[in-house]
Design an enzyme around this catalytic site. Structure first.
Site, PDB file in Angstrom:
ATOM      1  N   GLN A  15      41.195  42.289  46.931  1.00 27.34           N
ATOM      2  CA  GLN A  15      40.542  41.079  46.423  1.00 27.34           C
ATOM      3  C   GLN A  15      40.019  40.234  47.597  1.00 27.34           C
ATOM      4  O   GLN A  15      40.769  39.890  48.499  1.00 27.34           O
ATOM      5  CB  GLN A  15      41.545  40.278  45.580  1.00 27.34           C
ATOM      6  N   ASP A  37      35.021  49.138  44.036  1.00 30.58           N
ATOM      7  CA  ASP A  37      34.133  47.970  44.141  1.00 30.58           C
ATOM      8  C   ASP A  37      32.752  48.383  44.665  1.00 30.58           C
ATOM      9  O   ASP A  37      31.805  47.599  44.606  1.00 30.58           O
ATOM     10  CB  ASP A  37      34.729  46.944  45.120  1.00 30.58           C
ATOM     11  N   LYS A  74      42.289  41.637  36.025  1.00 31.34           N
ATOM     12  CA  LYS A  74      42.072  43.065  36.289  1.00 31.34           C
ATOM     13  C   LYS A  74      43.276  43.886  35.824  1.00 31.34           C
ATOM     14  O   LYS A  74      43.130  44.945  35.233  1.00 31.34           O
ATOM     15  CB  LYS A  74      41.784  43.287  37.785  1.00 31.34           C
TER      16      LYS A  74
END
Ligand code: NDP
Length: 283
Positions: free
Chosen positions: A96, A119, A52
């Protein structure tokens, strides 16, 4: 023989579009910023976070990594998120998953500002997706839709079957296919006549998490087969939820693993972060 839909190619195009738009944002004085939080030292999470960060650098975003020790408390994590929520130079916040067990994942997701939730896991964003009025789409299902669009596959009126009902893949995937007028069936571990349902699908999405689970007898001749799975086979080789060698001759389109849905997820994260920067700056 199926046409192979290359996530490598499509994701490169998406990232290039993001890079170009990022340049024009920078000309207006806005540099998109993504904060990535990782708690503990899960090796798979570490790989995802590195990828990322690399993708951010490639498209011209600023990224900040917060690598916290496994024993970080809930309070410390929430405090960090609160700080990041308040910073104008950070447009996207990503924590994460999975988190170490002592941390409350739901509370962490809820703490991220919905406008920075790139997200799209916050309940407010999930609700927005349900009613079809959203800023961000969850990256993996959005990536699958992008692959379909790129290949010119229209879900309208088609029988679409999604195997898997997780909050991050299966459920939003089904909703996106529904928004595009597919007739959608969601299957899961308690589904009784799985083979029969799958073999009637015009579009079959596998998000099961089981290596080579979808066999040729579960697939209709000419079906579009989209494989979300990331697994290791008996030889430790990366493979999807679809038995590619068996299914490919029957399908009209298929995504490979690796090089299919996987690269799309990060490309869509970049797209969401760009969108977040635009929204937060009224552009
Ligand atoms: P989950 O484990 O959260 O969900 C798996 C789903 O599959 C569940 O809904 C489960 O049903 C269903 N399932 C399990 N066994 C069967 C069965 N025998 N028959 C029918 N359904 C079954 O996984 P995720 O959704 O998080 O991920 C799915 C796969 O996608 C994984 O391989 C993961 O690694 C991969 N993935 C890939 C990403 C990418 O970037 N390409 C991103 C995210 C995930 P039930 O609900 O009843 O338990």
């Amino acid at each position: 023989m199926a046409a192979i839909i290359s996530g490598k190619e499509v994701s490169a195009k998406v990232r290039e579009q993001v890079r170009e738009e990022c340049e024009s944002l920078k000309a207006k004085g806005v540099t998109p910023g993504l904060a990535v939080i990782i708690v503990g030292d899960d090796p798979a999470s570490r790989v995802y976070v590195n990828n990322k960060k690399k993708a951010c650098a490639e498209v011209g975003f600023v990224s900040e990594e917060y690598a916290l020790p496994a024993e970080t408390t809930q309070e410390e994590l929430l405090k960090l998120i609160e700080e990041l929520n308040g910073r104008a130079d950070i447009n996207g916040i990503l924590c994460q998953l999975p988190l170490p067990r002592h941390l409350d994942e739901k509370a962490v997701i809820n703490a991220i500002s919905p406008l920075k939730d790139v997200d799209a896991f916050h309940p407010s964003n999930v609700g927005r997706i349900m009613i079809g009025d959203y800023h961000f789409l969850p990256c993996t299902p959005a990536g699958v839709m992008e692959l379909m669009h790129h290949a010119g596959i229209d879900a309208a009126g088609k029988s679409c079957v999604v195997i898997g009902r997780s909050n991050i893949v299966g459920k939003p995937m089904a909703m996106l296919l529904l928004h595009e007028n597919g007739t959608v069936t969601i299957c899961h571990s308690r589904t009784k006549n799985l083979k029969e349902i799958c073999s009637n699908a015009d579009i079959l999405v596998a998000a099961v998490g089981k290596a080579k689970f979808v066999k040729a007898d579960m697939v209709k001749e000419g079906a579009v087969v989209l494989d979300v799975g990331i697994n290791r086979d008996e030889n430790g080789k990366l493979c999807g939820d679809v038995d590619f060698d068996e299914v490919e001759p029957k399908a009209s389109y298929i995504t490979p693993v690796p090089g299919g849905v996987g690269p799309m997820t990060i490309a869509m994260l970049m797209k969401n972060t760009l969108m977040a920067a635009k929204i937060q700056n009224g552009l």
